[in-house]
Scaffold this motif. Structure first.
Motif, PDB file in Angstrom:
ATOM      1  N   LEU A 129       0.814  -1.207   0.000  1.00  0.00           N
ATOM      2  CA  LEU A 129       0.000   0.000   0.000  1.00  0.00           C
ATOM      3  C   LEU A 129       0.851   1.263   0.000  1.00  0.00           C
ATOM      4  O   LEU A 129       0.700   2.125  -0.867  1.00  0.00           O
ATOM      5  N   TYR A 130       1.759   1.370   0.951  1.00  0.00           N
ATOM      6  CA  TYR A 130       2.610   2.557   1.062  1.00  0.00           C
ATOM      7  C   TYR A 130       3.942   2.367   0.345  1.00  0.00           C
ATOM      8  O   TYR A 130       4.527   3.335  -0.130  1.00  0.00           O
ATOM      9  N   GLU A 131       4.458   1.139   0.278  1.00  0.00           N
ATOM     10  CA  GLU A 131       5.732   0.887  -0.374  1.00  0.00           C
ATOM     11  C   GLU A 131       5.515   0.547  -1.846  1.00  0.00           C
ATOM     12  O   GLU A 131       4.448   0.086  -2.254  1.00  0.00           O
ATOM     13  N   HIS A 132       6.546   0.804  -2.656  1.00  0.00           N
ATOM     14  CA  HIS A 132       6.462   0.476  -4.076  1.00  0.00           C
ATOM     15  C   HIS A 132       6.425  -1.041  -4.232  1.00  0.00           C
ATOM     16  O   HIS A 132       7.211  -1.752  -3.596  1.00  0.00           O
ATOM     17  N   TYR A 135      11.792  -0.148   3.690  1.00  0.00           N
ATOM     18  CA  TYR A 135      10.944  -0.075   2.506  1.00  0.00           C
ATOM     19  C   TYR A 135      10.778   1.368   2.044  1.00  0.00           C
ATOM     20  O   TYR A 135      10.731   2.299   2.849  1.00  0.00           O
ATOM     21  N   ILE A 136      10.698   1.532   0.728  1.00  0.00           N
ATOM     22  CA  ILE A 136      10.683   2.848   0.111  1.00  0.00           C
ATOM     23  C   ILE A 136       9.258   3.198  -0.301  1.00  0.00           C
ATOM     24  O   ILE A 136       8.554   2.385  -0.902  1.00  0.00           O
ATOM     25  N   PHE A 137       8.839   4.393   0.032  1.00  0.00           N
ATOM     26  CA  PHE A 137       7.499   4.848  -0.319  1.00  0.00           C
ATOM     27  C   PHE A 137       7.279   4.776  -1.836  1.00  0.00           C
ATOM     28  O   PHE A 137       8.199   4.995  -2.627  1.00  0.00           O
ATOM     29  N   ASN A 138       6.050   4.507  -2.209  1.00  0.00           N
ATOM     30  CA  ASN A 138       5.658   4.500  -3.619  1.00  0.00           C
ATOM     31  C   ASN A 138       5.317   5.932  -4.018  1.00  0.00           C
ATOM     32  O   ASN A 138       4.179   6.380  -3.873  1.00  0.00           O
ATOM     33  N   TYR A 139       6.317   6.656  -4.507  1.00  0.00           N
ATOM     34  CA  TYR A 139       6.140   8.078  -4.807  1.00  0.00           C
ATOM     35  C   TYR A 139       5.233   8.327  -6.008  1.00  0.00           C
ATOM     36  O   TYR A 139       4.850   9.470  -6.254  1.00  0.00           O
ATOM     37  N   SER A 140       4.886   7.276  -6.734  1.00  0.00           N
ATOM     38  CA  SER A 140       3.997   7.438  -7.878  1.00  0.00           C
ATOM     39  C   SER A 140       2.529   7.288  -7.496  1.00  0.00           C
ATOM     40  O   SER A 140       1.650   7.579  -8.304  1.00  0.00           O
ATOM     41  N   GLY A 199      14.829   6.360 -19.732  1.00  0.00           N
ATOM     42  CA  GLY A 199      16.055   5.586 -19.724  1.00  0.00           C
ATOM     43  C   GLY A 199      17.102   6.085 -18.754  1.00  0.00           C
ATOM     44  O   GLY A 199      18.229   5.586 -18.740  1.00  0.00           O
ATOM     45  N   GLY A 200      16.742   7.059 -17.913  1.00  0.00           N
ATOM     46  CA  GLY A 200      17.693   7.633 -16.974  1.00  0.00           C
ATOM     47  C   GLY A 200      17.622   7.012 -15.595  1.00  0.00           C
ATOM     48  O   GLY A 200      16.777   6.165 -15.312  1.00  0.00           O
ATOM     49  N   ARG A 201      18.488   7.474 -14.712  1.00  0.00           N
ATOM     50  CA  ARG A 201      18.573   6.929 -13.358  1.00  0.00           C
ATOM     51  C   ARG A 201      17.825   7.767 -12.331  1.00  0.00           C
ATOM     52  O   ARG A 201      17.742   7.396 -11.169  1.00  0.00           O
ATOM     53  N   GLU A 202      17.287   8.892 -12.731  1.00  0.00           N
ATOM     54  CA  GLU A 202      16.591   9.773 -11.797  1.00  0.00           C
ATOM     55  C   GLU A 202      15.210   9.219 -11.465  1.00  0.00           C
ATOM     56  O   GLU A 202      14.497   8.719 -12.334  1.00  0.00           O
ATOM     57  N   ASN A 203      14.830   9.338 -10.201  1.00  0.00           N
ATOM     58  CA  ASN A 203      13.495   8.938  -9.763  1.00  0.00           C
ATOM     59  C   ASN A 203      12.562  10.131  -9.985  1.00  0.00           C
ATOM     60  O   ASN A 203      12.458  11.026  -9.145  1.00  0.00           O
ATOM     61  N   LEU A 204      11.897  10.134 -11.111  1.00  0.00           N
ATOM     62  CA  LEU A 204      11.112  11.298 -11.522  1.00  0.00           C
ATOM     63  C   LEU A 204       9.971  11.585 -10.566  1.00  0.00           C
ATOM     64  O   LEU A 204       9.641  12.747 -10.286  1.00  0.00           O
ATOM     65  N   GLU A 205       9.335  10.528 -10.048  1.00  0.00           N
ATOM     66  CA  GLU A 205       8.207  10.730  -9.140  1.00  0.00           C
ATOM     67  C   GLU A 205       8.664  11.334  -7.810  1.00  0.00           C
ATOM     68  O   GLU A 205       7.999  12.224  -7.255  1.00  0.00           O
ATOM     69  N   ALA A 206       9.793  10.864  -7.291  1.00  0.00           N
ATOM     70  CA  ALA A 206      10.315  11.422  -6.040  1.00  0.00           C
ATOM     71  C   ALA A 206      10.738  12.874  -6.235  1.00  0.00           C
ATOM     72  O   ALA A 206      10.522  13.721  -5.353  1.00  0.00           O
ATOM     73  N   ILE A 207      11.343  13.165  -7.362  1.00  0.00           N
ATOM     74  CA  ILE A 207      11.768  14.535  -7.646  1.00  0.00           C
ATOM     75  C   ILE A 207      10.562  15.468  -7.694  1.00  0.00           C
ATOM     76  O   ILE A 207      10.567  16.553  -7.087  1.00  0.00           O
ATOM     77  N   SER A 208       9.506  15.051  -8.389  1.00  0.00           N
ATOM     78  CA  SER A 208       8.320  15.909  -8.471  1.00  0.00           C
ATOM     79  C   SER A 208       7.661  16.072  -7.109  1.00  0.00           C
ATOM     80  O   SER A 208       7.143  17.149  -6.783  1.00  0.00           O
ATOM     81  N   LEU A 209       7.686  15.024  -6.291  1.00  0.00           N
ATOM     82  CA  LEU A 209       7.098  15.129  -4.958  1.00  0.00           C
ATOM     83  C   LEU A 209       7.864  16.122  -4.094  1.00  0.00           C
ATOM     84  O   LEU A 209       7.262  16.950  -3.389  1.00  0.00           O
ATOM     85  N   MET A 210       9.194  16.058  -4.122  1.00  0.00           N
ATOM     86  CA  MET A 210       9.980  16.999  -3.326  1.00  0.00           C
ATOM     87  C   MET A 210       9.700  18.433  -3.747  1.00  0.00           C
ATOM     88  O   MET A 210       9.609  19.337  -2.910  1.00  0.00           O
ATOM     89  N   LYS A 211       9.562  18.648  -5.039  1.00  0.00           N
ATOM     90  CA  LYS A 211       9.235  19.994  -5.513  1.00  0.00           C
ATOM     91  C   LYS A 211       7.876  20.440  -4.979  1.00  0.00           C
ATOM     92  O   LYS A 211       7.725  21.580  -4.511  1.00  0.00           O
TER      93      LYS A 211
END
Length: 670
Positions: free
Chosen positions: A301-304, A318-323, A373-385
């Motif tokens: 539920l909370y983790e990816h 466990y890492i949150f499911n930022y998506s 194709g990159g290594r950046e976690n796009l969902e986490a980045i958008s969440l932090m913003k």
């Protein structure tokens, strides 16, 4: 003066309609495909709340989810709400019903939000409870409330009904903190682990309460001159050796030390003393405890769900499911909660680098690239913003600080310019280079002077905070003073010199508890600092030195007005490698506030040492780390030094001064 209050149940609209309670038993729930559905009249959720929650935009879910004491139809009781979309049966269990899994079932909302609700009359604050959840596949779980404000003291794991009502008495601080938290203000942070800063002298095993900590900590921090305190995670955590970084109760101050109101009183007392409060916040991972967030309703539920993104190999957590929008709303609301209900002045966000990169601590083949194709976690980045935008909109007089160790661009730049939106970023490169340099024998430092000066090449690419944190004094790394080379006198002189370099370098400051008096042993999470060391001259001198540096930092505008811009710093000379002496200038908004800094990295005093100065005038020593008051040898400059028309370091004016062994001198022009 009117009292500022946190929201209180009595301020909420009275619920008037009779709730519909489902008495469906566990067995009956397991025999039906569709749980009893209702849009109960006792619900705290509006359609707009549901829309925001499911869009990842809700900022105050703590007002909706969890347990809330309310008056309904003239009856006092508690409203419960929990998100469990993969459950086919949910019940509230607790002491009030002898933990009976079938007596107080909850109702799932009709709108497919996955939210379960109920109102239980005649129970209120102090009631112990959990949620009993039956997954749609039949698995049974007992979970604490993710939105609970209070929990049992570990190792017990139940949630407790509690509000966050508090009559705040920090109005003066809150009205004026914009100036205290500004980027051009002094920002000297004292990092504290509540369980080990100080313990009961009569019983070293006993942790102090929030009130007892306040009685000792507030006057101490005020006397030492720190502007802010940063608490390592105070959120409810079950495992003491995690230092608080493995959280199960994200909306609750740790019950180890008292109630939420006790914690608020600690914050209030610091504010009344003119000290700001920064909280460590951990949105990067959470533990797999059976009562916590992991597999909360029997699903991920909370983790990816993909363990390449959902499991952290370093911390076995466990890492949150930022998506997932509902998880984003959870984290967004949690960040807001600590600033809103607990009057925190900022958040230091833990392990940001682990959130930014999908391949963090993973080998090839153990991670999946993003859609580009990159290594950046796009969902986490958008969440932090989004979180930073929300915080600076709702609480513009606070700061967010990123613990981020990579070269990711724009961490402390506004979102509208493409940055992540943090107010500051830890300068990990400065910390590593500086400690490596100071650990060297002074006779070899001349070969490594670039380690000391390299930081200014990138010092103004971010709003940097210089950290000497808890991470540098554990796991065999030794205490700071024990890292220093030489005999006892030299070790303490080296550390005073390091602190002087730190405080006169551009950027804000952070020092972990114990460092301010030269703690000689590594930090232990389950034992008090060695306060008895202050009975000895080297440690007493170290504390006096740090106090003097804090005073200098706060009172001299050149030390803080231009901390994050290149026009606030200027090298005089970095070429005297043979003597291992470096000189530089700190500038404020006025020329008359200019300071000169001279650092001697060897135990050899340099008498009549000449340096070029920026202007003609008389230069007075305003700080010397070799003062006898600080356990130094007393090589000081007791009288003002008039500049001479002799070209030195490419400048038409110069002065001669005494530079102490392993010492720092700060001069101010008159």
């Amino acid at each position: 003066m009117a009292k500022r209050k946190s929201p209180t149940p009595s301020a909420e609209p009275e619920q008037t309609a009779q709730p519909t309670l489902s008495n469906l038993s566990v067995q009956e729930a397991e025999q039906t495909d569709t749980p009893a559905q209702t849009d109960g009249p006792y619900s705290r959720f509006t359609d707009f709340d549901i829309f925001l929650f499911r869009s990842g935009k809700h900022q105050r879910l703590y007002e909706k989810f969890g347990s809330h004491v309310v008056t309904h139809n003239g009856v006092v009781g508690t409203y419960f709400a929990v998100w469990a979309p993969s459950a086919r049966y949910v019940a509230v269990i607790g002491n009030f019903n002898s933990w009976d899994k079938g007596s107080h079932s909850m109702n799932v909302r009709w709108d497919s939000s996955g939210i379960w609700e109920t109102f239980i009359p005649h129970i209120g604050a102090g009631e112990t409870y959990k949620y009993f959840i039956v997954h749609e596949g039949g698995r049974e779980l007992e979970k604490g409330d993710p939105y609970a404000h209070f929990w049992e003291v570990p190792p017990k794991t139940a949630s407790i009904v509690r509000d966050t009502y508090y009559e705040w008495q920090d109005q003066e601080w809150m009205a004026n903190r914009k100036e205290k938290n500004a980027l051009n203000a002094p920002f000297s942070v004292y990092e504290v682990h509540l369980a080990s800063w100080r313990r009961d002298p009569g019983d070293p095993e006993r942790e102090l309460s929030y009130d007892e900590i306040a009685n000792a900590l507030v006057p101490y921090v005020q006397d030492m001159g720190f502007t802010h305190v940063e608490f390592m995670p105070v959120m409810q955590y079950p495992y003491a050796p995690s230092w608080g970084y493995q959280i199960t109760g994200y909306f609750a101050p740790s019950s180890r030390f008292g109630t939420p109101q006790d914690f608020m009183r600690l914050v209030e007392r610091l504010h009344q003393a003119g000290v700001g409060v920064i909280l460590d916040w951990v949105p990067s991972h959470f533990p797999g405890d059976a009562h916590g967030l992991y597999e909360f309703d029997g699903s991920h539920l909370y983790e990816h769900p993909d363990m390449r993104r959902g499991y952290h190999p370093d911390w076995k957590s466990y890492i949150f499911n930022y998506s997932r929008p509902e998880v984003r709303s959870f984290l967004l609301s949690n960040a807001v909660f600590w600033l809103d209900r607990c009057h925190a002045d900022g958040l230091r966000v833990d392990a940001v680098a682990s959130m930014l990169y999908l391949d963090y601590s993973r080998n090839a083949g153990e991670w999946e690239p993003n859609m580009f194709g990159g290594r950046e976690n796009l969902e986490a980045i958008s969440l932090m913003k989004e979180i930073n935008e929300a915080i600076y909109k709702e609480f513009p007089d606070t700061q967010t600080i990123a613990e981020e160790s990579t070269a990711f661009p724009g961490v402390s730049r506004p979102v509208y310019t493409g940055g992540l939106g943090f107010g500051m970023k830890w300068m990990m490169g400065w910390m590593n280079d500086t400690l490596r340099y100071f650990e060297r024998d002074p006779s070899f430092r001349k070969f490594h002077q670039d380690e000391l000066t390299f930081s200014t090449i990138y010092a103004f690419t971010e709003n940097f905070m210089l950290p000497l944190s808890h991470d540098e004094v554990v796991y065999g790394k030794h205490a700071l003073v024990s890292k220093m080379p030489g005999d006892e006198w030299q070790r303490f002189a080296n550390l005073r010199l390091l602190y002087a370099y730190m405080f006169t370098h551009s950027g804000t400051k952070l020092m972990f508890m114990g460092g301010e008096f030269g703690q000689t042993s590594e930090w232990k999470f389950d034992a008090s600092l060695d306060w008895h060391l202050l009975e000895f001259a080297p440690h007493k001198g170290m504390a006096a030195c740090v106090k003097a540096l804090n005073t200098l930092y706060k009172t001299e505008p050149a030390m803080h007005e231009r901390s994050f811009t290149a026009d606030g710093f200027e090298w005089i000379d970095t070429t005297d490698r043979d003597n291992s002496v470096v000189t530089y200038i700190r500038k404020g908004n006025r020329p008359e506030d200019t300071l000169l800094v001279v650092l001697n990295m060897t135990p050899v005093p340099r008498h009549n040492y000449r340096i070029g100065v920026p202007m003609a005038g008389s230069y007075k020593e305003v700080f010397n780390s070799d003062s006898t008051e600080f356990y130094g040898s007393g090589v000081t400059n007791t009288t003002s030094i008039a500049s001479e028309e002799e070209i030195w370091h490419g400048r038409p004016q110069s002065i001669q001064l005494n530079v102490p062994p392993l010492g720092a001198v700060v001069l101010k022009v008159d």
